[in-house]
Design an enzyme around this catalytic site. Structure first.
Site, mmCIF file in Angstrom:
data_model
loop_
_atom_site.group_PDB
_atom_site.id
_atom_site.type_symbol
_atom_site.label_atom_id
_atom_site.label_comp_id
_atom_site.label_asym_id
_atom_site.label_seq_id
_atom_site.Cartn_x
_atom_site.Cartn_y
_atom_site.Cartn_z
ATOM 1 N N SER A 190 -39.674 20.203 2.002
ATOM 2 C CA SER A 190 -39.991 20.837 0.730
ATOM 3 C C SER A 190 -39.075 22.022 0.477
ATOM 4 O O SER A 190 -38.574 22.652 1.410
ATOM 5 C CB SER A 190 -41.448 21.313 0.717
ATOM 6 O OG SER A 190 -41.588 22.514 1.472
ATOM 7 N N ASP A 191 -38.826 22.310 -0.783
ATOM 8 C CA ASP A 191 -38.194 23.586 -1.112
ATOM 9 C C ASP A 191 -39.148 24.690 -0.644
ATOM 10 O O ASP A 191 -40.328 24.444 -0.407
ATOM 11 C CB ASP A 191 -37.946 23.676 -2.617
ATOM 12 C CG ASP A 191 -36.845 24.674 -2.950
ATOM 13 O OD1 ASP A 191 -36.537 25.535 -2.108
ATOM 14 O OD2 ASP A 191 -36.298 24.588 -4.062
ATOM 15 N N TRP A 192 -38.647 25.909 -0.531
ATOM 16 C CA TRP A 192 -39.437 26.985 0.050
ATOM 17 C C TRP A 192 -40.634 27.318 -0.858
ATOM 18 O O TRP A 192 -40.482 27.904 -1.916
ATOM 19 C CB TRP A 192 -38.556 28.207 0.269
ATOM 20 C CG TRP A 192 -37.970 28.289 1.641
ATOM 21 C CD1 TRP A 192 -38.041 29.360 2.501
ATOM 22 C CD2 TRP A 192 -37.223 27.280 2.334
ATOM 23 N NE1 TRP A 192 -37.387 29.063 3.681
ATOM 24 C CE2 TRP A 192 -36.880 27.801 3.604
ATOM 25 C CE3 TRP A 192 -36.819 25.988 2.031
ATOM 26 C CZ2 TRP A 192 -36.164 27.082 4.555
ATOM 27 C CZ3 TRP A 192 -36.099 25.254 2.959
ATOM 28 C CH2 TRP A 192 -35.783 25.816 4.209
ATOM 29 N N ALA A 194 -42.674 24.876 -2.018
ATOM 30 C CA ALA A 194 -42.905 23.745 -2.924
ATOM 31 C C ALA A 194 -43.966 22.781 -2.409
ATOM 32 O O ALA A 194 -44.286 21.803 -3.085
ATOM 33 C CB ALA A 194 -41.601 22.984 -3.167
#
Length: 358
Positions: A190-192, A194
């Protein structure tokens, strides 16, 4: 007298990944001529070689390598400078070559942000509503090309929702499209921040949530399996994907070269820049410049280049060349420099008048 305005100057090398720097838009314009620096025109086969050198920066500095492959769909987006192209075909070809270069000696490349991450405003709650054809032909086409041609070991999911479902918990996106259709076998991270529901993310095809949280959601996964909310076979598969990716990469990185020749890499960056320049207009054959010309350089970027963004795109160059650093190496009769403006400030009419007089 030869005259040009320095709008954006980019001749540099990034110690971690100079390709990102070269992706910046380089424009020099004047009443006489204009030429455009477009990364798209570097020969595709050369990108792999450039990226192959980038990985030595990663080894030496102990860093990972993310690459942004979002499609430039809205030209006001604040991170467009990170992206490969507005053309899905070109972005896919560049992305595939870049991944091959990075992964050629061990490190894992991680294309991001999957998918339809087309704006920064409210990006953590934005809902990208898109039909199937547009999704496939525009927003995920570059990822598909990169996955099929280069097999990246990781993909980063985006913050936004796609048709009402967040990317990191979107089974249609991660499992059915990315894994089943594209044939992706690596890990999805995941994006940070997300990850909204790690258990649901794992069920839908995501492996890792970032940043870590001291094992809180790992315990949630155990409870989800115990209560029948998550099939243990799916959890085993996600773990297997992590180990299959992580162990070989860790071993190869540990064995990898821990130093590099910064000067040689700078020369490589200059070569990439030179191969990227396309001359669009050469009125009265003004180029190449004749010797013994008086040259006026207007614009603060000629002295203090803006060559990158901030935040997660920030890199640490080993060396940055600006026009005023290197212009003395040319046989001009005289060089006149005027900044013309203060960056990020209101118009300074005094500086503007000095520039006009130059």
């Amino acid at each position: 007298m030869f005259f040009f305005v320095c709008t954006i100057i980019v001749i540099s090398v990034n110690s971690i990944g100079f390709i990102s720097t070269l992706l910046a838009f380089f424009l020099i314009s004047s009443p006489i001529f204009s030429f455009l620096f477009i990364f798209q025109h570097i020969q595709i086969r050369s990108i792999t070689g450039f990226a192959d050198e980038v990985l030595f920066h990663c080894f030496a500095y102990g860093t990972s390598r993310f690459m942004t492959m979002c499609t430039v769909a809205i030209f006001a987006v604040g991170r467009n400078f990170e992206y490969f192209s507005e053309d899905p075909y070109l972005a896919g070809e560049l992305g595939a070559a870049y991944v091959k270069g990075i992964q050629s000696k061990g490190p894992a490349a991680c294309p991001k942000h999957f998918a339809v991450n087309s704006q920064e405003l409210r990006r953590m709650s934005n809902n990208s509503v898109v039909d199937e054809r547009t999704l496939r032909e525009i927003y995920t086409a570059a990822f598909e090309t990169t996955v099929k041609k280069a097999a990246p070991k990781a993909i980063m999911s985006s913050y936004n929702q796609i048709n009402g479902v967040y990317a990191n918990e979107n089974q249609d996106l991660l499992q059915k499209l990315l894994r089943d259709t594209f044939g992706f076998h690596g890990i999805v991270v995941s994006d940070w921040g997300a990850s909204n529901d790690h258990t649901e993310g794992v069920r839908c095809g995501s492996n890792l949530e970032m940043p870590g949280n001291s094992g809180t959601t790992a315990k949630e996964l155990v409870r989800a399996v115990q209560k029948g909310r998550l099939d243990e076979k799916i959890l085993d598969k996600r773990i297997d994907e992590i180990l299959t990716t992580m162990l070989p990469v860790h071993q190869l990185v540990e064995m990898g070269k821990k130093s590099f020749d910064a000067e040689e890499h700078h020369k490589l960056a200059r070569k990439a820049a030179a191969q990227s320049i396309v001359l669009l207009k050469n009125q009265d054959n003004i180029l190449p410049l004749s010797e013994n010309k008086t040259v006026a350089v207007i614009g603060e970027f000629a002295e203090k280049a803006r060559y990158q963004g901030a935040g997660s795109s920030l890199v640490n160059p080993t060396k940055v060349e600006n026009i005023m650093d290197i212009i003395d190496g040319y046989s001009f009769k005289k060089v006149i420099y005027e900044p013309g403006y203060h960056r990020n400030q209101k118009t300074d009419h005094r500086l503007l008048e000095c520039a006009k007089k130059a």
